[in-house]
Motif scaffolding. Structure first.
Motif, PDB file in Angstrom:
ATOM      1  N   ARG A 145     -10.755   4.196  11.868  1.00  0.00           N
ATOM      2  CA  ARG A 145      -9.727   3.232  11.751  1.00  0.00           C
ATOM      3  C   ARG A 145      -8.545   3.943  11.177  1.00  0.00           C
ATOM      4  NH1 ARG A 145     -11.726  -2.977  11.372  1.00  0.00           N
ATOM      5  NH2 ARG A 145     -13.196  -2.901  13.453  1.00  0.00           N
ATOM      6  N   MET A 146      -7.179   3.735  11.468  1.00  0.00           N
ATOM      7  CA  MET A 146      -6.172   4.494  10.678  1.00  0.00           C
ATOM      8  C   MET A 146      -5.058   3.475  10.236  1.00  0.00           C
ATOM      9  SD  MET A 146      -5.620   7.521  13.162  1.00  0.00           S
ATOM     10  CE  MET A 146      -5.154   6.586  14.775  1.00  0.00           C
ATOM     11  N   ILE A 147      -4.493   3.833   9.078  1.00  0.00           N
ATOM     12  CA  ILE A 147      -3.207   3.063   8.603  1.00  0.00           C
ATOM     13  C   ILE A 147      -2.070   3.995   9.026  1.00  0.00           C
ATOM     14  CG2 ILE A 147      -2.027   2.449   6.721  1.00  0.00           C
ATOM     15  CD1 ILE A 147      -4.762   1.128   5.675  1.00  0.00           C
ATOM     16  N   ASN A 148      -1.267   3.777   9.712  1.00  0.00           N
ATOM     17  CA  ASN A 148      -0.243   4.747  10.187  1.00  0.00           C
ATOM     18  C   ASN A 148       0.808   4.393   9.042  1.00  0.00           C
ATOM     19  OD1 ASN A 148      -1.357   6.244  12.345  1.00  0.00           O
ATOM     20  ND2 ASN A 148      -0.831   4.346  13.382  1.00  0.00           N
ATOM     21  N   SER A 149       1.803   5.472   8.823  1.00  0.00           N
ATOM     22  CA  SER A 149       3.215   5.204   8.253  1.00  0.00           C
ATOM     23  C   SER A 149       2.794   4.769   6.777  1.00  0.00           C
ATOM     24  CB  SER A 149       3.969   4.313   8.867  1.00  0.00           C
ATOM     25  OG  SER A 149       4.450   4.717  10.062  1.00  0.00           O
ATOM     26  N   LEU A 150       1.887   5.219   6.007  1.00  0.00           N
ATOM     27  CA  LEU A 150       1.501   4.822   4.767  1.00  0.00           C
ATOM     28  C   LEU A 150       2.674   5.745   3.991  1.00  0.00           C
ATOM     29  CD1 LEU A 150      -0.284   3.804   2.413  1.00  0.00           C
ATOM     30  CD2 LEU A 150      -1.552   6.067   2.679  1.00  0.00           C
ATOM     31  N   ARG A 151       3.609   5.060   3.221  1.00  0.00           N
ATOM     32  CA  ARG A 151       4.626   5.637   2.423  1.00  0.00           C
ATOM     33  C   ARG A 151       4.161   6.436   1.084  1.00  0.00           C
ATOM     34  NH1 ARG A 151       9.564   5.951   3.968  1.00  0.00           N
ATOM     35  NH2 ARG A 151       9.193   4.165   5.422  1.00  0.00           N
ATOM     36  N   ILE A 152       4.598   7.697   0.845  1.00  0.00           N
ATOM     37  CA  ILE A 152       4.386   8.178  -0.100  1.00  0.00           C
ATOM     38  C   ILE A 152       5.648   7.921  -1.361  1.00  0.00           C
ATOM     39  CG2 ILE A 152       4.505  10.493  -1.533  1.00  0.00           C
ATOM     40  CD1 ILE A 152       3.107  11.551   1.078  1.00  0.00           C
ATOM     41  N   ARG A 170       0.966  -1.092   0.081  1.00  0.00           N
ATOM     42  CA  ARG A 170       0.077   0.136   0.164  1.00  0.00           C
ATOM     43  C   ARG A 170       0.970   1.279  -0.093  1.00  0.00           C
ATOM     44  NH1 ARG A 170      -1.231  -2.378   5.426  1.00  0.00           N
ATOM     45  NH2 ARG A 170       0.077  -1.005   6.856  1.00  0.00           N
ATOM     46  N   HIS A 171       0.206   2.082  -0.955  1.00  0.00           N
ATOM     47  CA  HIS A 171       1.232   3.513  -0.771  1.00  0.00           C
ATOM     48  C   HIS A 171       0.358   4.505  -1.226  1.00  0.00           C
ATOM     49  CE1 HIS A 171       1.593   1.443  -4.804  1.00  0.00           C
ATOM     50  NE2 HIS A 171       1.314   2.704  -5.256  1.00  0.00           N
ATOM     51  N   MET A 172       0.782   5.663  -1.438  1.00  0.00           N
ATOM     52  CA  MET A 172       0.153   7.048  -1.953  1.00  0.00           C
ATOM     53  C   MET A 172       1.151   7.765  -2.808  1.00  0.00           C
ATOM     54  SD  MET A 172      -0.765  10.238   0.506  1.00  0.00           S
ATOM     55  CE  MET A 172      -2.202  11.454  -0.210  1.00  0.00           C
ATOM     56  N   HIS A 173       0.457   8.134  -3.815  1.00  0.00           N
ATOM     57  CA  HIS A 173       1.095   9.289  -4.765  1.00  0.00           C
ATOM     58  C   HIS A 173       0.539  10.435  -4.724  1.00  0.00           C
ATOM     59  CE1 HIS A 173       2.753   6.029  -7.130  1.00  0.00           C
ATOM     60  NE2 HIS A 173       1.640   5.506  -7.242  1.00  0.00           N
ATOM     61  N   VAL A 174       1.240  11.575  -4.978  1.00  0.00           N
ATOM     62  CA  VAL A 174       0.564  13.086  -4.343  1.00  0.00           C
ATOM     63  C   VAL A 174       1.145  14.008  -5.549  1.00  0.00           C
ATOM     64  CG1 VAL A 174       0.685  12.708  -1.851  1.00  0.00           C
ATOM     65  CG2 VAL A 174       2.689  13.502  -3.007  1.00  0.00           C
ATOM     66  N   THR A 175       0.012  14.841  -5.631  1.00  0.00           N
ATOM     67  CA  THR A 175       0.459  16.242  -6.302  1.00  0.00           C
ATOM     68  C   THR A 175       1.445  16.976  -5.396  1.00  0.00           C
ATOM     69  OG1 THR A 175      -1.171  17.527  -5.611  1.00  0.00           O
ATOM     70  CG2 THR A 175      -1.769  16.040  -7.657  1.00  0.00           C
ATOM     71  N   GLN A 176       2.373  18.068  -5.914  1.00  0.00           N
ATOM     72  CA  GLN A 176       3.252  18.580  -5.419  1.00  0.00           C
ATOM     73  C   GLN A 176       2.366  19.690  -4.322  1.00  0.00           C
ATOM     74  OE1 GLN A 176       6.487  18.928  -4.995  1.00  0.00           O
ATOM     75  NE2 GLN A 176       6.216  20.489  -3.404  1.00  0.00           N
ATOM     76  N   GLU A 177       0.914  20.021  -4.932  1.00  0.00           N
ATOM     77  CA  GLU A 177       0.085  20.893  -4.090  1.00  0.00           C
ATOM     78  C   GLU A 177      -0.199  20.196  -2.951  1.00  0.00           C
ATOM     79  OE1 GLU A 177      -4.401  23.045  -4.347  1.00  0.00           O
ATOM     80  OE2 GLU A 177      -3.382  22.118  -6.062  1.00  0.00           O
ATOM     81  N   ASN A 178      -0.693  19.051  -2.978  1.00  0.00           N
ATOM     82  CA  ASN A 178      -0.957  18.237  -1.581  1.00  0.00           C
ATOM     83  C   ASN A 178       0.064  17.923  -0.694  1.00  0.00           C
ATOM     84  OD1 ASN A 178      -3.756  18.346  -2.269  1.00  0.00           O
ATOM     85  ND2 ASN A 178      -3.667  16.454  -3.147  1.00  0.00           N
ATOM     86  N   LEU A 179       1.144  17.701  -1.272  1.00  0.00           N
ATOM     87  CA  LEU A 179       2.431  17.456  -0.760  1.00  0.00           C
ATOM     88  C   LEU A 179       2.715  18.573   0.228  1.00  0.00           C
ATOM     89  CD1 LEU A 179       5.061  15.506  -0.111  1.00  0.00           C
ATOM     90  CD2 LEU A 179       6.015  17.026  -1.619  1.00  0.00           C
ATOM     91  N   GLU A 180       2.539  19.950  -0.379  1.00  0.00           N
ATOM     92  CA  GLU A 180       2.895  21.007   0.570  1.00  0.00           C
ATOM     93  C   GLU A 180       1.954  21.117   1.549  1.00  0.00           C
ATOM     94  OE1 GLU A 180       4.300  24.529  -1.447  1.00  0.00           O
ATOM     95  OE2 GLU A 180       5.022  23.422  -2.963  1.00  0.00           O
ATOM     96  N   ILE A 181       0.585  20.624   1.415  1.00  0.00           N
ATOM     97  CA  ILE A 181      -0.374  20.970   2.405  1.00  0.00           C
ATOM     98  C   ILE A 181      -0.075  19.981   3.617  1.00  0.00           C
ATOM     99  CG2 ILE A 181      -2.912  20.286   2.842  1.00  0.00           C
ATOM    100  CD1 ILE A 181      -3.516  21.159   0.260  1.00  0.00           C
ATOM    101  N   LEU A 182       0.300  18.722   3.416  1.00  0.00           N
ATOM    102  CA  LEU A 182       0.581  17.715   4.237  1.00  0.00           C
ATOM    103  C   LEU A 182       1.959  17.953   4.899  1.00  0.00           C
ATOM    104  CD1 LEU A 182      -0.314  14.604   2.311  1.00  0.00           C
ATOM    105  CD2 LEU A 182      -1.392  15.375   4.079  1.00  0.00           C
TER     106      LEU A 182
END
Length: 225
Positions: free
Chosen positions: A88-95, A43-55
């Motif tokens: 419920r949460m999934i922690n440490s979801l890697r980008i 499991r993983h995440m892809h992000v836009t630069q915009e959302n990366l800066e929000i996070l």
């Protein structure tokens, strides 16, 4: 004594030689079978630069934690928390990097059950109408209205690999995994073709566990009839 049967790759090569001979083509142009790599995609995440800066705050960049098999792709040094409707949460979801033009999360089926999310099986990038969730980073929160999917099993290949197998982008193949008392076949393997790709199959962690991929004796791609 039982007859020793040739493997499928040899049979396919012999068939190609016969066909090329009938067509008047030289068999010396036939390439050897490409090396097939099969990897489990956690499991993983892809992000836009915009959302990366929000996070992670203004000017945030993705650093390299680990390089992946495909050139230029990497597991980044950034992780987030995904919250589902059951709280419920999934922690440490890697980008994964580099940043993309859309934000997308790829989960296994067991992840979606745990979170209480109805996650559709989709090709990467096909997120319209898919599940949503809340992503929490150290500097901010992104509420995803859609973009959480279970990635359709797929194979990356370059044009020469596609020519070898006789397939094109958008076709489907079958992956055969031979493991002790656990041999498995995966149909509907989506073909993705790009000159930058190296031959690699991606299945998710549920699929890898069910076929005992870590101890598999042999993996083979077969074109669907």
């Amino acid at each position: 004594m039982a007859a020793v049967l040739p493997n499928r790759s040899l049979v396919e090569t012999l068939i190609r030689q016969s066909l090329f001979a009938q067509l008047g083509r030289e068999t010396s142009t036939i390439s050897a079978a490409p090396t097939l790599v099969v990897n489990s995609s956690a499991r993983h995440m892809h992000v836009t630069q915009e959302n990366l800066e929000i996070l992670f705050g203004p000017g945030a960049k993705l650093g390299v934690h680990k390089w992946l098999y495909q050139d230029g792709q990497f597991a980044s040094d950034k992780v987030v928390t995904l919250v589902g409707p059951r709280d419920r949460m999934i922690n440490s979801l890697r980008i994964l990097g580099p940043c993309r033009n859309l934000t997308q999360i790829e989960l296994a089926y067991t992840d979606s059950i745990y979170l209480g999310i109805n996650v559709p099986v989709r090709a990467s990038g096909d997120i319209k109408g898919s599940a949503g969730g809340i992503v929490i980073g150290p500097k901010g929160v992104v509420e995803m209205k859609e973009g959480i999917i279970r990635a359709a099993r797929h194979v990356h290949m370059n044009p020469s690999d596609a020519a070898y197998y006789g397939v094109k982008a958008g076709d489907h193949m079958t992956l055969l995994v031979e493991a002790e008392k656990c041999s498995t076949r995966f149909d509907d393997m989506l073909v993705r073709v790009d000159p930058s790709f190296k031959l690699e199959v991606h299945i998710d962690t549920d699929e890898a566990n069910c076929c005992d991929l870590a101890r598999a004796k042999r993996c083979e791609l077969v074109r669907k009839s």
